[in-house]
Design an enzyme around this catalytic site. Sequence first.
Site, PDB file in Angstrom:
ATOM      1  N   ASP A 176      -5.992  28.806  36.876  1.00 42.56           N
ATOM      2  CA  ASP A 176      -5.438  28.984  38.221  1.00 42.56           C
ATOM      3  C   ASP A 176      -4.621  27.754  38.650  1.00 42.56           C
ATOM      4  O   ASP A 176      -4.404  26.835  37.852  1.00 42.56           O
ATOM      5  CB  ASP A 176      -6.556  29.274  39.227  1.00 42.56           C
ATOM      6  CG  ASP A 176      -7.389  28.051  39.527  1.00 42.56           C
ATOM      7  OD1 ASP A 176      -7.506  27.189  38.640  1.00 42.56           O
ATOM      8  OD2 ASP A 176      -7.911  27.947  40.650  1.00 42.56           O
ATOM      9  N   SER A 194      -5.961  25.873  45.529  1.00 45.75           N
ATOM     10  CA  SER A 194      -6.512  26.549  44.349  1.00 45.75           C
ATOM     11  C   SER A 194      -5.644  27.709  43.865  1.00 45.75           C
ATOM     12  O   SER A 194      -4.505  27.508  43.480  1.00 45.75           O
ATOM     13  CB  SER A 194      -7.935  27.001  44.656  1.00 45.75           C
ATOM     14  OG  SER A 194      -8.536  27.519  43.518  1.00 45.75           O
ATOM     15  N   HIS A 195      -6.180  28.906  43.950  1.00 43.26           N
ATOM     16  CA  HIS A 195      -5.482  30.070  43.393  1.00 43.26           C
ATOM     17  C   HIS A 195      -4.634  30.772  44.443  1.00 43.26           C
ATOM     18  O   HIS A 195      -4.084  31.834  44.157  1.00 43.26           O
ATOM     19  CB  HIS A 195      -6.518  31.040  42.835  1.00 43.26           C
ATOM     20  CG  HIS A 195      -7.579  31.348  43.844  1.00 43.26           C
ATOM     21  ND1 HIS A 195      -8.652  30.503  44.042  1.00 43.26           N
ATOM     22  CD2 HIS A 195      -7.710  32.342  44.729  1.00 43.26           C
ATOM     23  CE1 HIS A 195      -9.403  30.989  45.016  1.00 43.26           C
ATOM     24  NE2 HIS A 195      -8.851  32.112  45.458  1.00 43.26           N
ATOM     25  N   LYS A 252     -15.843  22.923  38.697  1.00 42.87           N
ATOM     26  CA  LYS A 252     -15.640  23.906  37.634  1.00 42.87           C
ATOM     27  C   LYS A 252     -14.397  23.497  36.850  1.00 42.87           C
ATOM     28  O   LYS A 252     -13.558  22.750  37.338  1.00 42.87           O
ATOM     29  CB  LYS A 252     -15.538  25.311  38.192  1.00 42.87           C
ATOM     30  CG  LYS A 252     -14.439  25.544  39.175  1.00 42.87           C
ATOM     31  CD  LYS A 252     -14.602  26.916  39.821  1.00 42.87           C
ATOM     32  CE  LYS A 252     -13.751  26.985  41.059  1.00 42.87           C
ATOM     33  NZ  LYS A 252     -14.163  27.989  42.006  1.00 42.87           N
ATOM     34  N   ASP A 266      -5.033  24.981  40.414  1.00 45.25           N
ATOM     35  CA  ASP A 266      -5.511  23.606  40.247  1.00 45.25           C
ATOM     36  C   ASP A 266      -6.363  23.421  39.002  1.00 45.25           C
ATOM     37  O   ASP A 266      -6.966  22.359  38.814  1.00 45.25           O
ATOM     38  CB  ASP A 266      -6.284  23.158  41.498  1.00 45.25           C
ATOM     39  CG  ASP A 266      -7.508  24.026  41.754  1.00 45.25           C
ATOM     40  OD1 ASP A 266      -7.474  25.212  41.391  1.00 45.25           O
ATOM     41  OD2 ASP A 266      -8.496  23.516  42.318  1.00 45.25           O
ATOM     42  N   ASP A 279      -9.196  24.880  37.812  1.00 46.22           N
ATOM     43  CA  ASP A 279     -10.652  24.969  37.700  1.00 46.22           C
ATOM     44  C   ASP A 279     -11.142  26.370  37.330  1.00 46.22           C
ATOM     45  O   ASP A 279     -12.318  26.554  37.053  1.00 46.22           O
ATOM     46  CB  ASP A 279     -11.362  24.423  38.960  1.00 46.22           C
ATOM     47  CG  ASP A 279     -10.926  25.099  40.233  1.00 46.22           C
ATOM     48  OD1 ASP A 279     -10.097  26.021  40.163  1.00 46.22           O
ATOM     49  OD2 ASP A 279     -11.408  24.701  41.312  1.00 46.22           O
TER      50      ASP A 279
HETATM   51  C1  G1P Z   1     -13.674  32.234  46.247  1.00 47.74           C
HETATM   52  C2  G1P Z   1     -14.658  32.667  45.189  1.00 47.74           C
HETATM   53  C3  G1P Z   1     -15.710  31.601  44.969  1.00 47.74           C
HETATM   54  C4  G1P Z   1     -15.029  30.282  44.642  1.00 47.74           C
HETATM   55  C5  G1P Z   1     -14.001  29.945  45.708  1.00 47.74           C
HETATM   56  C6  G1P Z   1     -13.205  28.688  45.358  1.00 47.74           C
HETATM   57  O1  G1P Z   1     -14.356  32.050  47.468  1.00 47.74           O
HETATM   58  O2  G1P Z   1     -15.275  33.886  45.534  1.00 47.74           O
HETATM   59  O3  G1P Z   1     -16.562  32.003  43.938  1.00 47.74           O
HETATM   60  O4  G1P Z   1     -15.961  29.239  44.556  1.00 47.74           O
HETATM   61  O5  G1P Z   1     -13.085  31.017  45.863  1.00 47.74           O
HETATM   62  O6  G1P Z   1     -12.504  28.818  44.167  1.00 47.74           O
HETATM   63  P1  G1P Z   1     -14.344  33.143  48.631  1.00 47.74           P
HETATM   64  O7  G1P Z   1     -12.895  33.439  48.924  1.00 47.74           O
HETATM   65  O8  G1P Z   1     -15.028  34.352  48.068  1.00 47.74           O
HETATM   66  O9  G1P Z   1     -15.105  32.504  49.756  1.00 47.74           O
HETATM   67 ZN    ZN Z   2      -9.014  26.620  41.707  1.00 44.28          ZN
END
Ligand code: G1P
Ligand code: ZN
Length: 543
Positions: free
Chosen positions: A277, A113-114, A376, A279, A281
């Site tokens: 980000d 992801s990010h 998302k 990927d 979403d």
């Molecule tokens: C974080 C975000 C959460 C999101 C997740 C995946 O998780 O807070 O809202 O769904 O990334 O993108 P966390 O690192 O807080 O567990």
């Molecule tokens: Zn992501």
Amino acid sequence: MDIKAIQTKPYLDQNMGTSGLRRKVSVFRQPNYLENFIQAIFDSLEGFEGKTLVIGGDGRFFGAEAAQTIIKIAVANRFGRIIIGQNGLLSTPATSYVIRKYHAFGGLILSASHNPGGPDGDFGIKYDNAAGGAAPPVLTDKFVARSKTIDRYWIANMPDIDLSAIRSLEVDGTTIDVIDPVSDYVSYMQEIFDFKAIRRLFSSGFRMTYDAMNAVTGPYACRIFEDLLGAPKGTVIHEKPLPDFGGLHPEPNLTYAKHLVDLMYGEHVPDFAAASDGDGDRYMILGRHFFVNPCDSLAILAEYIDTLPFYHGRMYGIARSMPTAPSVDLVAENKGYHCYQTPTGWKFFGSLLEADKITLCGEESFGAGSSHLNEKDGLWAVLFWLNILANTGKTPEELCRDLWRRYGRIYAICHNYMGLESEKAAQMMSKLTEKVPHLTGQIIADMPVREAFVFNYTDPVTDEVAQNQGICIYFDQYTRIVIRLSGTDSSGATLRIYMNKLVLDAKQFDVVPAEIMADLIQAARLLTDIKEYATNENPTFVT
Ligand code: G1P
Ligand code: ZN
């Protein structure tokens, strides 16, 4: 068919956090680390023989290598068809859509992801079910349990597949389709939004900058904004997906997309800016000299969703994750939608979406989505904003101010402390948990606590229970602190302290969050005793 059973030994650290298995690339590169986990997933699933597996990915480092291994394991496990995006690219929302469109059994998404990418960055694996939604905890628990006992995996002896061209081929009874990652998803967006209206907006001179952050959304954004909606070339920046995201941290927020924020707070700025980000979403929205908080954004989408014909006859409830500021609750109440509060993580929205309990959902962490998909969807959110701008003729700032005037402004910030030692962080949480039953009525930073509890959740559809999903301390209905540990770290621990406060006096709407929240920030520091646990009392970053 030449299939080999390879003996292996389990790794005991293969846990699924908020969103899949995330680890450093170097961890994934250990012998059989990836193979074990993929086979553990397949061993936990039933009835996929002859069915379709979709493989998505955000193009990050190690993804190309991992995709080849996964194809070979999937062939050996007798999937009937594998669908993979050209060059291994398929954003998380596009993967979700492709799973549904081609009636696949499920999908694997190769992304962290990010989180940053590159040889020293992170890699990750998520599994989506046939509904195109993140595997629920009952399933991920099975993957993890199996990973701890696994002693062999199956792999086909076959050459690597050339993923650079769109084509279809057959290997030992499995069809492998390399597809255009963009076209299916883009056609779907054309069904949902009024492209004609948005095109008119661009032809009237409206200007936007979209930052793909050198990640997966570049090709989608170029096709949608520049080719189909007529935005000028150059509207999309950082448009080429790079294995290390060009050194950028592909997380669209005020800290990691600072270059975009600086652009929008400078001179001669476009009317609108957005980013996604790694990927694809997540999303961030900016107007001229204006940042749209994701909690306000969700409330605005809720305010306007019934103006989109796509949702007519499909409006059910709304859901937000618990740490998300309750701005959307106010809109939901006004419009008569039921509003659910789920734990952090998109997987908790899945059952509600599948059971038609909700149409719209979102998180404070720059995530929003709807019943159009079970993930998302960053570009969907950006298109939704463009559609609202085209229909109303208002600016992002005007839309936010309308919201605040109508319902009050719920300020929302999150203080993130990264790089804490895992044990110390766990210790801090358990100390705080012990305090919780005694907090009600206590005065902290001059504010009496109205209610304090540990958030436990029972899924209204499946009755599954998720415990210890964060500590909530309410000072009044809309003034609160929520404290939890991140579940997406690849190592160490991140503490997240979310703070909200409702302000009704319009004269205060321009006070900066840090000032409005000063008392809450102080209370959070006292409650967590953060000095004891973090090297710096100030957060690593604020969102
Ligand atoms: C974080 C975000 C959460 C999101 C997740 C995946 O998780 O807070 O809202 O769904 O990334 O993108 P966390 O690192 O807080 O567990
Ligand atoms: Zn992501």
